[in-house]
Design an enzyme around this catalytic site. Structure first.
Site, PDB file in Angstrom:
ATOM      1  N   GLU A 234       0.711  -1.155  -0.070  1.00  0.00           N
ATOM      2  CA  GLU A 234      -0.090  -0.057  -0.198  1.00  0.00           C
ATOM      3  C   GLU A 234       0.798   1.326   0.039  1.00  0.00           C
ATOM      4  O   GLU A 234       0.630   2.294   0.686  1.00  0.00           O
ATOM      5  CB  GLU A 234      -0.904   0.020   0.954  1.00  0.00           C
ATOM      6  CG  GLU A 234      -1.869  -1.264   1.024  1.00  0.00           C
ATOM      7  CD  GLU A 234      -2.881  -1.184   2.456  1.00  0.00           C
ATOM      8  OE1 GLU A 234      -2.662  -0.790   3.438  1.00  0.00           O
ATOM      9  OE2 GLU A 234      -3.859  -1.910   1.907  1.00  0.00           O
ATOM     10  N   ASP A 313      -8.466  -9.179   4.275  1.00  0.00           N
ATOM     11  CA  ASP A 313      -8.235  -8.116   4.958  1.00  0.00           C
ATOM     12  C   ASP A 313      -9.108  -7.968   6.190  1.00  0.00           C
ATOM     13  O   ASP A 313      -9.910  -6.727   6.134  1.00  0.00           O
ATOM     14  CB  ASP A 313      -7.880  -6.919   4.204  1.00  0.00           C
ATOM     15  CG  ASP A 313      -7.555  -5.482   5.108  1.00  0.00           C
ATOM     16  OD1 ASP A 313      -6.938  -5.740   6.270  1.00  0.00           O
ATOM     17  OD2 ASP A 313      -7.814  -4.437   4.485  1.00  0.00           O
ATOM     18  N   GLU A 341     -12.407  -2.488  12.019  1.00  0.00           N
ATOM     19  CA  GLU A 341     -12.467  -1.756  10.986  1.00  0.00           C
ATOM     20  C   GLU A 341     -13.616  -2.097  10.043  1.00  0.00           C
ATOM     21  O   GLU A 341     -14.336  -1.267   9.337  1.00  0.00           O
ATOM     22  CB  GLU A 341     -11.136  -2.011  10.121  1.00  0.00           C
ATOM     23  CG  GLU A 341     -10.907  -1.274   8.754  1.00  0.00           C
ATOM     24  CD  GLU A 341      -9.625  -1.414   8.072  1.00  0.00           C
ATOM     25  OE1 GLU A 341      -8.644  -2.089   8.715  1.00  0.00           O
ATOM     26  OE2 GLU A 341      -9.671  -1.002   6.757  1.00  0.00           O
TER      27      GLU A 341
HETATM   28  C1  GCV Z   1      -2.398   0.121   8.528  1.00  0.00           C
HETATM   29  C2  GCV Z   1      -5.871  -2.211   5.314  1.00  0.00           C
HETATM   30  C3  GCV Z   1      -6.636  -0.892   6.237  1.00  0.00           C
HETATM   31  C4  GCV Z   1      -5.203  -0.055   6.443  1.00  0.00           C
HETATM   32  C5  GCV Z   1      -4.175  -0.549   7.013  1.00  0.00           C
HETATM   33  C6  GCV Z   1      -3.793  -1.929   6.189  1.00  0.00           C
HETATM   34  C7  GCV Z   1      -2.667  -2.701   7.067  1.00  0.00           C
HETATM   35  O1  GCV Z   1      -5.598  -1.821   4.073  1.00  0.00           O
HETATM   36  O2  GCV Z   1      -7.418  -0.388   5.676  1.00  0.00           O
HETATM   37  O3  GCV Z   1      -5.691   1.276   7.238  1.00  0.00           O
HETATM   38  O4  GCV Z   1      -2.859   0.490   7.192  1.00  0.00           O
HETATM   39  O5  GCV Z   1      -4.758  -2.633   6.057  1.00  0.00           O
HETATM   40  O6  GCV Z   1      -2.956  -3.742   7.757  1.00  0.00           O
HETATM   41  O7  GCV Z   1      -1.540  -2.341   6.694  1.00  0.00           O
END
Ligand code: GCV
Length: 607
Positions: A234, A313, A341
């Site tokens: 990411e 995720d 989340e």
């Molecule tokens: C910390 C997902 C979440 C992100 C998070 C990522 C991760 O994409 O939406 O906010 O980033 O996971 O676990 O690194």
């Protein structure tokens, strides 16, 4: 607020050691009990509690073992679950971690309970009494590592290894008597802040920078647990930029921290986040395996690969990540997420321990050597935003200590410790919490399909919200069918599993219903194992999920929660009801519009 420790006396001093803290806790919580503490350093974090013929109690253990023994005794007394006359316990995993996604500016990524407990305005800034409370909450359930900063290391969090080190060392001092060691998330490209033109793990200048840095960091905090790394994920920097693999990157850091007993926790959340929805060859759940499985056996002994429990995720329903089963020659950690989340943002009630047990049903406990959970804490007075979300922190601690802990008794212990309810009310709250995950699953995305949530924010329904996006998160619902075929005939994802799991999930006729659309693409008229058509099952689950939420709200209203919990819980319950109604109507309408198949029971679905 001290959450489940609210019946304990305030801790208005900084204890010098776990033993001193144990004495204080026992003296104030169990004043009528005569308890002798017996140091046995060889027992480490383990403890033994035994009754003496004279009626006294002896707790033996290493330094933090004595503290864990003290809390076990206190938990047993407050929750009324008696311990055997001679009881010994030791943690299944030596690292039981909480990973905070706190940014230096005080915001918390995916945080639903206020701002950071550790940072504000770009600095480490905290209330020492809250740090003591947090240390106490962690120790009371056996958690021993706290990573205080986000894995997405945004500037100036890098300064934890630089200018902020003295303040970070002071924070580590505060947590030490609770048996809690700090950990830092680090930025793989950090050497480039110091005039080194690259972060290539094979570059001698980069290696030397990390070695010097580790020496400086461990000099300030000799018991720092280690570094946590999110690389090539990411948008984060990582070894791929230099044509290196993740063993090259992790092992370079491992060399730097090894002389000090440090560990590198390297996350495996690596996937193509710039996918084209038209590309049917790339299947995101396959990514972690593709990036790591071939490296099995190549990681240094002080590297632990941290793997999210599912291949996507933290969705409400995902199968176990195949990587957790396939890397037999690498140290692995299981990563869970307490922050809700995708599971209701600590507005909706969602108790996780039933889900964790499902994971351990398929995951042999010896496959992993540690457990981590993304924190659900913030600076709200009650720490978790929703007072009932604290049950997830509490039960996570017990599970990290002993994955076979009984879900019902762990939840009931939390209820008993937190609220002094009458037995029928206690029973009502415990069963409500235990059923909450199943209810949430029913009113949200159906049958393992995932990703029907509002993009980015991740609260509330939007069935096509992620459908044409670049994150690899597609369900491909059309007028005839829905789901991705992940069998050998499809993307081949299922081939990443051992054979017994390929058999369990590979045939739609025998695949457990709740995983059906994760593994298969099927017509709406497909007959489920219970005889219903798939579309009918989707409608039924959604109507039931909403009705069960209404029933949950009725129960919640009858329970005598003290103020301010009561006001917070009732207000969030109203929001949950609206959310459940929205999910139910939108998902049912979505599938009805596509399939044109009416509900067999004639209930209201919008046209
Ligand atoms: C910390 C997902 C979440 C992100 C998070 C990522 C991760 O994409 O939406 O906010 O980033 O996971 O676990 O690194």
């Amino acid at each position: 607020m001290k959450a489940w420790l609210s019946r304990l006396q305030d801790l208005d001093f900084s204890p010098a050691s776990p033993e001193e803290l144990a004495k204080f806790e026992l003296g104030s919580a169990l004043p009528s009990l005569s308890v002798r503490l017996e140091a046995d350093p060889a027992m480490g974090e383990g403890y033994r509690i035994r009754r003496e013929p004279d009626g006294g109690t002896v707790i033996s253990g290493g330094s933090s073992g004595i503290l864990y023994g003290a809390y076990a005794l206190i938990r047993s007394s407050l929750s009324g679950v008696s311990l055997p006359e001679d009881y010994a316990s030791a943690p299944r995993y030596s690292l039981r971690m909480i990973d905070c996604w706190d940014n230096a500016d005080g915001s918390v990524e995916r945080g639903y309970s206020g701002r950071s407990l550790f940072f504000d305005g770009g600095r480490l800034r905290y209330d020492p009494s809250r740090m003591r409370e947090l240390g106490r909450l962690m120790a009371s359930v056996g958690l021993n590592v706290l990573c205080i900063n986000n894995v997405n290391v945004h500037f100036p969090a890098q300064l934890l290894l630089e200018d902020y080190l003295p303040e970070a060392a002071a924070l580590a001092d505060l947590f030490r008597p609770f048996g809690v060691r700090l950990m830092f998330s680090v930025d793989f490209s950090q050497p480039m802040r110091h005039g080194i033109p690259t972060a290539d793990p094979m570059d001698p200048a980069v290696q030397a920078w990390w070695k010097e840095t580790a020496a400086r960091v461990w000099k300030a905090i000799p018991d720092l647990a280690g570094f946590l790394v999110k690389a090539d994920s990411e948008g984060r920097p990582g070894p791929f930029t230099y044509g290196r693999n993740h063993a090259d990157g992790a092992n370079m850091l491992a060399d730097a921290v090894r002389p000090f007993g440090g560990i590198v926790i390297w996350r495996c959340f690596v996937y193509n986040c710039r996918q084209d929805w038209r590309d049917t060859k790339t299947d995101r759940p396959m990514a972690a395996w593709d990036n790591y499985a071939f490296l099995d056996g190549q990681f240094a002994e002080n590297v632990i690969l941290q793997i999210k429990h599912g291949p996507f995720d933290f969705q409400v329903r995902e199968p176990l990540s195949p990587l957790l089963l396939g890397m037999k020659h690498t140290n692995l950690a299981l990563e869970l997420q307490l922050a809700q989340e995708y599971t209701g943002h600590q507005i909706d009630i969602y108790t996780m321990i039933p889900m964790w047990h499902e994971l351990f049903d398929e995951l042999p406990t010896e496959n992993i050597m540690s457990v981590a959970a993304v924190s659900n804490l913030g600076n709200d007075a009650n720490y978790t935003g929703h007072p009932l979300a604290a049950v997830n922190f509490f039960t996570y601690g017990l599970l990290a200590w002993d994955p076979s802990v009984d879900a019902a008794s762990a939840v009931t212990s939390w209820v008993k410790m937190t609220y002094g309810f009458a037995p029928d009310q206690e029973q009502a709250l415990s069963s409500l919490l235990l059923s909450s995950r199943g209810i949430y699953e029913k009113y949200t995305a159906p049958l393992g399909i995932c990703w029907m949530v509002t993009p980015h924010d991740h609260y509330g329904p939007n069935p096509d919200g992620y459908e044409y996006d670049l994150w690899g998160t597609y369900h491909k619902a059309n007028r005839d069918a829905v789901g991705i075929d992940r069998t050998a005939a499809g993307t081949g994802y299922i081939l990443q599993y051992p054979e017994w799991m390929q058999r369990k999930y590979g045939d739609p006729a025998t695949c457990p219903d709740l995983y059906l659309l994760f593994f298969h693409r099927l017509p709406y008229t497909f007959r489920m194992q219970d005889g219903r058509t798939m579309i009918q099952r989707i409608y039924d689950d959604h109507f039931e999920g909403f009705a069960e939420t209404q029933a949950m709200a009725e129960t919640v209203r009858t329970l005598p929660f003290p103020s301010p919990d009561r006001e917070i819980i009732l207000e969030r319950m109203d929001r949950q009801l609206r959310n459940a109604k929205e999910w139910c109507d939108i998902i049912n309408t979505f599938f009805f519009r596509l399939s044109g198949i009416p509900d067999g029971h004639g209930r209201k679905i919008y046209d």
